[in-house]
Design a protein around this motif. Structure first.
Motif, PDB file in Angstrom:
ATOM      1  N   HIS A   1     -12.956  25.925 -54.701  1.00 26.26           N
ATOM      2  CA  HIS A   1     -14.163  26.013 -53.876  1.00 26.26           C
ATOM      3  C   HIS A   1     -14.991  27.212 -54.327  1.00 26.26           C
ATOM      4  O   HIS A   1     -14.500  28.337 -54.363  1.00 26.26           O
ATOM      5  CB  HIS A   1     -13.799  26.151 -52.408  1.00 26.26           C
ATOM      6  CG  HIS A   1     -13.438  24.851 -51.772  1.00 26.26           C
ATOM      7  ND1 HIS A   1     -13.334  24.691 -50.403  1.00 26.26           N
ATOM      8  CD2 HIS A   1     -13.171  23.633 -52.311  1.00 26.26           C
ATOM      9  CE1 HIS A   1     -13.025  23.439 -50.135  1.00 26.26           C
ATOM     10  NE2 HIS A   1     -12.912  22.776 -51.278  1.00 26.26           N
ATOM     11  N   THR A   2     -16.251  26.962 -54.654  1.00 21.01           N
ATOM     12  CA  THR A   2     -17.097  28.035 -55.164  1.00 21.01           C
ATOM     13  C   THR A   2     -17.836  28.778 -54.052  1.00 21.01           C
ATOM     14  O   THR A   2     -18.289  29.893 -54.256  1.00 21.01           O
ATOM     15  CB  THR A   2     -18.135  27.472 -56.151  1.00 21.01           C
ATOM     16  OG1 THR A   2     -18.929  26.481 -55.481  1.00 21.01           O
ATOM     17  CG2 THR A   2     -17.445  26.832 -57.356  1.00 21.01           C
ATOM     18  N   ALA A   3     -17.971  28.143 -52.910  1.00 18.33           N
ATOM     19  CA  ALA A   3     -18.699  28.773 -51.809  1.00 18.33           C
ATOM     20  C   ALA A   3     -17.719  29.307 -50.777  1.00 18.33           C
ATOM     21  O   ALA A   3     -16.710  28.662 -50.463  1.00 18.33           O
ATOM     22  CB  ALA A   3     -19.657  27.785 -51.163  1.00 18.33           C
ATOM     23  N   LEU A   4     -18.022  30.484 -50.235  1.00 17.52           N
ATOM     24  CA  LEU A   4     -17.173  31.097 -49.218  1.00 17.52           C
ATOM     25  C   LEU A   4     -18.061  31.698 -48.144  1.00 17.52           C
ATOM     26  O   LEU A   4     -19.066  32.337 -48.453  1.00 17.52           O
ATOM     27  CB  LEU A   4     -16.277  32.174 -49.854  1.00 17.52           C
ATOM     28  CG  LEU A   4     -15.210  32.817 -48.953  1.00 17.52           C
ATOM     29  CD1 LEU A   4     -13.981  33.171 -49.789  1.00 17.52           C
ATOM     30  CD2 LEU A   4     -15.740  34.020 -48.205  1.00 17.52           C
ATOM     31  N   TYR A   5     -17.672  31.485 -46.898  1.00 12.52           N
ATOM     32  CA  TYR A   5     -18.463  31.916 -45.752  1.00 12.52           C
ATOM     33  C   TYR A   5     -17.592  32.739 -44.801  1.00 12.52           C
ATOM     34  O   TYR A   5     -16.408  32.455 -44.633  1.00 12.52           O
ATOM     35  CB  TYR A   5     -18.983  30.709 -44.964  1.00 12.52           C
ATOM     36  CG  TYR A   5     -19.763  29.694 -45.752  1.00 12.52           C
ATOM     37  CD1 TYR A   5     -19.110  28.787 -46.584  1.00 12.52           C
ATOM     38  CD2 TYR A   5     -21.138  29.606 -45.639  1.00 12.52           C
ATOM     39  CE1 TYR A   5     -19.817  27.837 -47.293  1.00 12.52           C
ATOM     40  CE2 TYR A   5     -21.858  28.654 -46.336  1.00 12.52           C
ATOM     41  CZ  TYR A   5     -21.200  27.773 -47.167  1.00 12.52           C
ATOM     42  OH  TYR A   5     -21.906  26.830 -47.862  1.00 12.52           O
ATOM     43  N   TRP A   6     -18.222  33.705 -44.163  1.00 11.75           N
ATOM     44  CA  TRP A   6     -17.594  34.410 -43.043  1.00 11.75           C
ATOM     45  C   TRP A   6     -18.423  34.157 -41.786  1.00 11.75           C
ATOM     46  O   TRP A   6     -19.670  34.221 -41.817  1.00 11.75           O
ATOM     47  CB  TRP A   6     -17.530  35.917 -43.296  1.00 11.75           C
ATOM     48  CG  TRP A   6     -16.451  36.355 -44.233  1.00 11.75           C
ATOM     49  CD1 TRP A   6     -16.557  36.636 -45.565  1.00 11.75           C
ATOM     50  CD2 TRP A   6     -15.080  36.607 -43.895  1.00 11.75           C
ATOM     51  NE1 TRP A   6     -15.353  37.035 -46.073  1.00 11.75           N
ATOM     52  CE2 TRP A   6     -14.433  37.026 -45.075  1.00 11.75           C
ATOM     53  CE3 TRP A   6     -14.346  36.530 -42.708  1.00 11.75           C
ATOM     54  CZ2 TRP A   6     -13.077  37.360 -45.109  1.00 11.75           C
ATOM     55  CZ3 TRP A   6     -12.994  36.852 -42.745  1.00 11.75           C
ATOM     56  CH2 TRP A   6     -12.376  37.264 -43.929  1.00 11.75           C
ATOM     57  N   TYR A   7     -17.703  33.877 -40.683  1.00 23.14           N
ATOM     58  CA  TYR A   7     -18.324  33.686 -39.376  1.00 23.14           C
ATOM     59  C   TYR A   7     -17.601  34.555 -38.356  1.00 23.14           C
ATOM     60  O   TYR A   7     -16.439  34.935 -38.546  1.00 23.14           O
ATOM     61  CB  TYR A   7     -18.212  32.221 -38.911  1.00 23.14           C
ATOM     62  CG  TYR A   7     -19.007  31.219 -39.716  1.00 23.14           C
ATOM     63  CD1 TYR A   7     -18.456  30.608 -40.840  1.00 23.14           C
ATOM     64  CD2 TYR A   7     -20.299  30.854 -39.331  1.00 23.14           C
ATOM     65  CE1 TYR A   7     -19.172  29.676 -41.576  1.00 23.14           C
ATOM     66  CE2 TYR A   7     -21.019  29.913 -40.055  1.00 23.14           C
ATOM     67  CZ  TYR A   7     -20.449  29.337 -41.168  1.00 23.14           C
ATOM     68  OH  TYR A   7     -21.162  28.404 -41.884  1.00 23.14           O
ATOM     69  N   ARG A   8     -18.272  34.796 -37.266  1.00 26.16           N
ATOM     70  CA  ARG A   8     -17.668  35.505 -36.144  1.00 26.16           C
ATOM     71  C   ARG A   8     -17.783  34.619 -34.913  1.00 26.16           C
ATOM     72  O   ARG A   8     -18.835  34.004 -34.671  1.00 26.16           O
ATOM     73  CB  ARG A   8     -18.379  36.844 -35.913  1.00 26.16           C
ATOM     74  CG  ARG A   8     -17.842  37.644 -34.753  1.00 26.16           C
ATOM     75  CD  ARG A   8     -18.376  39.054 -34.757  1.00 26.16           C
ATOM     76  NE  ARG A   8     -19.801  39.139 -34.457  1.00 26.16           N
ATOM     77  CZ  ARG A   8     -20.455  40.296 -34.327  1.00 26.16           C
ATOM     78  NH1 ARG A   8     -19.808  41.437 -34.491  1.00 26.16           N
ATOM     79  NH2 ARG A   8     -21.746  40.300 -34.057  1.00 26.16           N
ATOM     80  N   GLN A   9     -16.709  34.560 -34.145  1.00 27.42           N
ATOM     81  CA  GLN A   9     -16.693  33.743 -32.933  1.00 27.42           C
ATOM     82  C   GLN A   9     -16.226  34.593 -31.763  1.00 27.42           C
ATOM     83  O   GLN A   9     -15.066  35.007 -31.719  1.00 27.42           O
ATOM     84  CB  GLN A   9     -15.791  32.521 -33.107  1.00 27.42           C
ATOM     85  CG  GLN A   9     -15.833  31.562 -31.929  1.00 27.42           C
ATOM     86  CD  GLN A   9     -15.001  30.316 -32.171  1.00 27.42           C
ATOM     87  OE1 GLN A   9     -13.973  30.362 -32.839  1.00 27.42           O
ATOM     88  NE2 GLN A   9     -15.443  29.191 -31.620  1.00 27.42           N
ATOM     89  N   SER A  10     -17.136  34.839 -30.842  1.00 32.80           N
ATOM     90  CA  SER A  10     -16.760  35.548 -29.630  1.00 32.80           C
ATOM     91  C   SER A  10     -16.159  34.555 -28.643  1.00 32.80           C
ATOM     92  O   SER A  10     -16.365  33.348 -28.747  1.00 32.80           O
ATOM     93  CB  SER A  10     -17.977  36.249 -29.029  1.00 32.80           C
ATOM     94  OG  SER A  10     -18.504  37.183 -29.954  1.00 32.80           O
ATOM     95  N   LEU A  11     -15.445  35.072 -27.656  1.00 34.27           N
ATOM     96  CA  LEU A  11     -14.707  34.235 -26.714  1.00 34.27           C
ATOM     97  C   LEU A  11     -15.617  33.204 -26.062  1.00 34.27           C
ATOM     98  O   LEU A  11     -16.637  33.539 -25.464  1.00 34.27           O
ATOM     99  CB  LEU A  11     -14.054  35.115 -25.644  1.00 34.27           C
ATOM    100  CG  LEU A  11     -13.152  34.396 -24.650  1.00 34.27           C
ATOM    101  CD1 LEU A  11     -11.961  33.772 -25.381  1.00 34.27           C
ATOM    102  CD2 LEU A  11     -12.674  35.349 -23.567  1.00 34.27           C
TER     103      LEU A  11
END
Lengths: 115, 114
Positions: free
Chosen positions: A29-39
């Motif tokens: 996989h060439t694409a990488l993402y970071w996300y944040r999830q609050s409660l």
């Protein structure tokens, strides 16, 4: 095959400390993402890496947040001088970056608690 | 600003019944939509996707319907099972330069009653 993995699964830290979160994407996989999830919330985009291109950092909430991706594979998200509002689940996803239909596959996340 | 949202935050259905989860989007430029399922303590899991040149797509026990006229997306789950209990997110793909980000709604909690 193996999916996206993240470590640690849980991290408890004291306010003001630095933390590093790791993501191992799906091989190829060439694409990488970071996300944040609050409660109880949806996912908030943080940063995106695609191949050798400059990363899209438009979602990073402050200059305390940074991320790097070494060798086009493993990525590390670093939060400096953590604050209590940084407490959340941090999710990493990867994809093949196919034009027109790019499905992102997520890891289990790292639950960060800042005391 | 433009956003993706869900009509109902919670949905309870009897086991064996069909479930319908709805989603509204406002960005007419969105060309790709995904439904994810997230169980407690886990990351979102891909369920099904649809491109804007289609209005219906079927998978195993799931169907996604897209109505571009009213900017509405729905997920239908047939014969709902206890294992379907989870939070379901719709997401739209917004292309911005070289980035292809997903914008997620706040999610719908589906509870399957015995």
């Amino acid at each position: 095959g193996a999916g996206v993995s993240q470590s640690p699964s849980n991290k408890v830290t004291e306010k003001g400390k630095d933390v590093e979160l790791r993501c191992d994407p799906i091989s190829g996989h060439t694409a990488l993402y970071w996300y944040r999830q609050s409660l109880g919330q949806g996912l908030e985009f943080l940063i995106y890496f695609q191949g050798n291109s400059a990363p899209d950092k438009s979602g990073l909430p402050s200059d305390r947040f940074s991320a790097e991706r070494t060798g086009g594979s493993v990525s590390t998200l670093t939060i400096q001088r953590t604050q209590q509002e940084d407490s959340a689940v941090y999710l990493c996803a990867s994809s093949l970056a196919r034009a027109g239909r790019d499905t992102q596959y997520f890891g289990p996340g790292t639950r960060l608690t800042v005391l | 600003g433009e956003s993706v949202g869900l009509h109902l935050p919670t949905l309870s259905v009897q086991e064996g019944d069909n479930s319908i989860i709805n989603c509204a989007y406002s960005n007419s430029a969105s060309d790709y939509f995904i439904w994810y399922k997230q169980e407690s303590g886990k990351g979102p899991q891909f369920i099904i996707d649809i491109r804007s040149n289609m209005d219906k797509r079927q998978g195993q026990r799931v169907t996604v319907l897209l109505n571009k006229t009213v900017k509405h997306l729905s997920l239908q789950i047939a014969a709902t099972q206890p294992g379907d209990s989870a939070v379901y997110f719709c997401a739209e793909n917004i292309s911005s330069g070289s980035a292809r980000q997903l914008t997620f709604g706040s999610g719908t909690q589906l509870t399957v009653l015995p």
